[in-house]
Scaffold this motif. Sequence first.
Motif, PDB file in Angstrom:
ATOM      1  N   SER A 201       0.821  -1.229   0.000  1.00 31.88           N
ATOM      2  CA  SER A 201       0.000   0.000   0.000  1.00 31.88           C
ATOM      3  C   SER A 201       0.846   1.267   0.000  1.00 31.88           C
ATOM      4  CB  SER A 201      -0.943   0.048   1.221  1.00 31.88           C
ATOM      5  OG  SER A 201      -1.818  -1.036   1.212  1.00 31.88           O
ATOM      6  N   MET A 202       2.070   1.166  -0.467  1.00 29.36           N
ATOM      7  CA  MET A 202       2.983   2.300  -0.385  1.00 29.36           C
ATOM      8  C   MET A 202       3.352   2.883  -1.753  1.00 29.36           C
ATOM      9  SD  MET A 202       3.662   3.353   2.609  1.00 29.36           S
ATOM     10  CE  MET A 202       4.056   2.952   4.336  1.00 29.36           C
ATOM     11  N   ALA A 205       2.930   6.758  -1.790  1.00 29.41           N
ATOM     12  CA  ALA A 205       3.856   7.409  -0.854  1.00 29.41           C
ATOM     13  C   ALA A 205       5.291   7.263  -1.336  1.00 29.41           C
ATOM     14  CB  ALA A 205       3.691   6.808   0.541  1.00 29.41           C
ATOM     15  N   LEU A 278       0.457  -9.261  -0.850  1.00 28.80           N
ATOM     16  CA  LEU A 278       1.047  -8.694   0.367  1.00 28.80           C
ATOM     17  C   LEU A 278       2.293  -9.475   0.771  1.00 28.80           C
ATOM     18  CD1 LEU A 278       1.137  -6.920   2.899  1.00 28.80           C
ATOM     19  CD2 LEU A 278      -0.597  -8.358   3.922  1.00 28.80           C
ATOM     20  N   TYR A 282       6.039  -8.181   1.364  1.00 29.89           N
ATOM     21  CA  TYR A 282       6.593  -8.363   2.701  1.00 29.89           C
ATOM     22  C   TYR A 282       7.904  -9.144   2.645  1.00 29.89           C
ATOM     23  CZ  TYR A 282       6.818  -9.927   7.589  1.00 29.89           C
ATOM     24  OH  TYR A 282       7.214 -10.193   8.872  1.00 29.89           O
TER      25      TYR A 282
ATOM     26  N   MET B 204      -2.025   4.107   4.299  1.00 31.22           N
ATOM     27  CA  MET B 204      -0.933   3.393   4.971  1.00 31.22           C
ATOM     28  C   MET B 204       0.210   4.344   5.312  1.00 31.22           C
ATOM     29  SD  MET B 204       0.091   0.542   6.214  1.00 31.22           S
ATOM     30  CE  MET B 204       1.254   1.157   7.415  1.00 31.22           C
ATOM     31  N   ALA B 205       0.591   5.174   4.360  1.00 33.58           N
ATOM     32  CA  ALA B 205       1.694   6.115   4.600  1.00 33.58           C
ATOM     33  C   ALA B 205       1.318   7.100   5.707  1.00 33.58           C
ATOM     34  CB  ALA B 205       2.033   6.864   3.317  1.00 33.58           C
ATOM     35  N   LEU B 208       1.629   5.300   9.057  1.00 26.48           N
ATOM     36  CA  LEU B 208       3.037   5.191   9.455  1.00 26.48           C
ATOM     37  C   LEU B 208       3.556   6.540   9.963  1.00 26.48           C
ATOM     38  CD1 LEU B 208       5.690   3.628   9.664  1.00 26.48           C
ATOM     39  CD2 LEU B 208       6.076   4.057   7.233  1.00 26.48           C
ATOM     40  N   GLN B 233      -5.437  -0.658   5.487  1.00 26.84           N
ATOM     41  CA  GLN B 233      -5.745  -2.094   5.480  1.00 26.84           C
ATOM     42  C   GLN B 233      -5.037  -2.758   6.668  1.00 26.84           C
ATOM     43  OE1 GLN B 233      -5.571  -3.552   1.452  1.00 26.84           O
ATOM     44  NE2 GLN B 233      -5.605  -5.696   2.069  1.00 26.84           N
ATOM     45  N   GLU B 235      -4.218  -5.733   7.751  1.00 26.34           N
ATOM     46  CA  GLU B 235      -3.163  -6.739   7.590  1.00 26.34           C
ATOM     47  C   GLU B 235      -1.921  -6.140   6.942  1.00 26.34           C
ATOM     48  OE1 GLU B 235      -6.108  -6.645   6.146  1.00 26.34           O
ATOM     49  OE2 GLU B 235      -6.110  -7.459   4.109  1.00 26.34           O
ATOM     50  N   VAL B 236      -2.091  -5.151   6.090  1.00 30.08           N
ATOM     51  CA  VAL B 236      -0.941  -4.467   5.485  1.00 30.08           C
ATOM     52  C   VAL B 236      -0.207  -3.665   6.570  1.00 30.08           C
ATOM     53  CG1 VAL B 236      -0.195  -2.789   3.760  1.00 30.08           C
ATOM     54  CG2 VAL B 236      -2.100  -4.323   3.241  1.00 30.08           C
ATOM     55  N   ALA B 239       1.995  -5.879   8.517  1.00 26.44           N
ATOM     56  CA  ALA B 239       3.204  -6.246   7.766  1.00 26.44           C
ATOM     57  C   ALA B 239       4.191  -5.080   7.700  1.00 26.44           C
ATOM     58  CB  ALA B 239       2.823  -6.694   6.354  1.00 26.44           C
ATOM     59  N   VAL B 240       3.706  -3.915   7.373  1.00 27.03           N
ATOM     60  CA  VAL B 240       4.594  -2.751   7.219  1.00 27.03           C
ATOM     61  C   VAL B 240       5.215  -2.364   8.559  1.00 27.03           C
ATOM     62  CG1 VAL B 240       4.633  -0.268   6.735  1.00 27.03           C
ATOM     63  CG2 VAL B 240       3.471  -1.830   5.164  1.00 27.03           C
ATOM     64  N   GLU B 242       5.661  -4.201  11.149  1.00 27.67           N
ATOM     65  CA  GLU B 242       6.623  -5.235  11.537  1.00 27.67           C
ATOM     66  C   GLU B 242       7.943  -5.027  10.808  1.00 27.67           C
ATOM     67  OE1 GLU B 242       6.088  -9.556  10.922  1.00 27.67           O
ATOM     68  OE2 GLU B 242       4.545  -9.333  12.466  1.00 27.67           O
ATOM     69  N   LYS B 243       7.855  -4.738   9.507  1.00 24.82           N
ATOM     70  CA  LYS B 243       9.073  -4.457   8.731  1.00 24.82           C
ATOM     71  C   LYS B 243       9.834  -3.267   9.321  1.00 24.82           C
ATOM     72  CE  LYS B 243       9.443  -4.616   4.006  1.00 24.82           C
ATOM     73  NZ  LYS B 243      10.014  -5.735   3.261  1.00 24.82           N
ATOM     74  N   MET B 244       9.095  -2.328   9.889  1.00 30.33           N
ATOM     75  CA  MET B 244       9.715  -1.146  10.498  1.00 30.33           C
ATOM     76  C   MET B 244      10.162  -1.436  11.938  1.00 30.33           C
ATOM     77  SD  MET B 244       9.553   1.347   8.204  1.00 30.33           S
ATOM     78  CE  MET B 244       9.819   2.829   9.186  1.00 30.33           C
ATOM     79  N   LEU B 252       0.884 -11.826  12.091  1.00 31.80           N
ATOM     80  CA  LEU B 252       0.687 -11.496  10.671  1.00 31.80           C
ATOM     81  C   LEU B 252      -0.087 -12.575   9.924  1.00 31.80           C
ATOM     82  CD1 LEU B 252       1.128  -9.720   8.168  1.00 31.80           C
ATOM     83  CD2 LEU B 252       3.353 -10.813   7.869  1.00 31.80           C
TER      84      LEU B 252
END
Lengths: 342, 342
Positions: A201-202, A205, A278, A282, B204-205, B208, B233, B235-236, B239-240, B242-244, B252
Amino acid sequence: MTNRSFEIVDVTLRDGSHSMRHAFTKEQVRETARGLDKAGVNYFEVSHGDGLGGSSMQYGLSKVNELELIETAAAECGQAKVSVLLIPGIGTKYDLNDAVKAGAKMVRIATHVTEADVAKQHITLARELGLKTIGFLMMAHMASIEKLVEQAKLFESYGAEVVYVTDSAGALLPHEVTERITALKNELSIEIGFHGHNNLSMAMANTLAAVQAGATYIDGSLRALGAGSGNTQTEVMVAVLEKMEYNTGVDLYKILDVANDVVAKYMPRPQEVTGSSLMMGYSGVYSSFLLHTEKAAKRFNIDERDILVELGKMKAVGGQEDLIYEVAANITKKKFAVAPKP
Amino acid sequence: MTNRSFEIVDVTLRDGSHSMRHAFTKEQVRETARGLDKAGVNYFEVSHGDGLGGSSMQYGLSKVNELELIETAAAECGQAKVSVLLIPGIGTKYDLNDAVKAGAKMVRIATHVTEADVAKQHITLARELGLKTIGFLMMAHMASIEKLVEQAKLFESYGAEVVYVTDSAGALLPHEVTERITALKNELSIEIGFHGHNNLSMAMANTLAAVQAGATYIDGSLRALGAGSGNTQTEVMVAVLEKMEYNTGVDLYKILDVANDVVAKYMPRPQEVTGSSLMMGYSGVYSSFLLHTEKAAKRFNIDERDILVELGKMKAVGGQEDLIYEVAANITKKKFAVAPKP
């Protein structure tokens, strides 16, 4: 038009080919090309989803020969120019010659982010043919920034006029885009581009981050039509960048019209972030891995997502599908291992 | 669980009600609630899309009484707690009492961004009832930062434990979210939340950005099911974030499972950025304006998007539908005006 802040390159008629299962008709291409041209888009891409020559059993057969589609699109162009995509190994120099005869004025030579060296002869030919010539570094999230700069410099040395950071798996986050574009701006003297996908979803951005870091070529797709979760949505890009007071050179209402009155009517389904797209973003793996991973997961009775995450960590690339079974076997081994006695 | 970086509040069963045309069944609510609870989400919301008491001719009749849905959801909760939304003027204190009897443990009292003062008695009651009590400032893009802070302070003074920046029209861009959350963090001592919509592909952005600026409550919806272009979203987001390297406290794979195996199967259509939802985000107007605007545009033979943009500039709010015709008439006047002779 001369003082636009950047060029928006629309890829609906190329990346969208994936979502259309390569079944674009001449009529769809004609209407889309006409709309893009009228809206003020200067460059849009027309090719099989996997680039020139992609029509095959392996990558999916095109319903209509891409050269006919390029001709059809070129016939609609006032100020706009048709771009094509060429992935060396899939397309050839002959395909590029044919595309030029059909009306292409720009080409993007695409390689995996660590393999720019395979593109040298194609870049040379493209310049000889008088095309606007662009290098396209795919799966850009898989390389370190140093590697990315090194590979981009190769493209520059071959004669590319622009080099792209291509986030094929939609795996990058905005700060990572900023770092990459900034590094390329600092180290290269040619223009820098960004191509985003929406798996996390980025896409929008990331595209904004790219522009703010100095990218002057940005890709989008109408209604986000494209591989995986789709691309940065062209018409949204125009709206957002206008709000940010950039000069896009594209008319918002006209680009909305072609998105909604033309593309939305032929796209087989809306683009969305599904479970598998997704997981692609990921884990940062190729979409071509998904089918094999599903099979391996069933065979070893494990969660396919664990395999994808592991493949992502290993930075597995296309062609390494054998690895999938090895990874699956290792996960199973770990899962069912008996703890050693104390 | 105790050291999660923030709380993810899932609104599938409330904001999603809009996309479902308020037709959630008990079975859908049961399966969704069960999945959210198992995935480790601590709070999720169940109400009519327009909050408690929203079921009406004006806002859309619920297929199943929301109190039954709240009961159904609450019965599935292990660690999770059911939240409800209450918009004073639509829902009443009686509705809130009933919701608590049905099992609600949290409430969000929502007002237009400039009208927090109407929520005082509801916040007081919510605290008396022992609910986790949250203030929700809707259409947050319409107020200056000073105004937003002033209104958030009202919520704080009434006893709200958290106050939200609610981007109802999906009109904010990441830097605007950062400014707003930062200002609230500096000026208030309660926790700050963010609720995003995707009309400009920035949900999403923006979420964040909110987290990075210090928000500790963030909203999401499975498969983005919600009003307009849908929500961030869930679930997104997991994921995002968690990546951060944030600790979301949510599993997840389990959240992906409920999104894809439950919600994707009952949602009537995927959420996407259409022409009208994009124009909502671009102009920053209420979705309730769309129908009237379309009618006025036809009557005056002008582009409805011009009306929306003008209404956005005027910061027109719900209830001011009369303005739409006035704006349309003015645009027509300008369009067909004869230039004064030199």
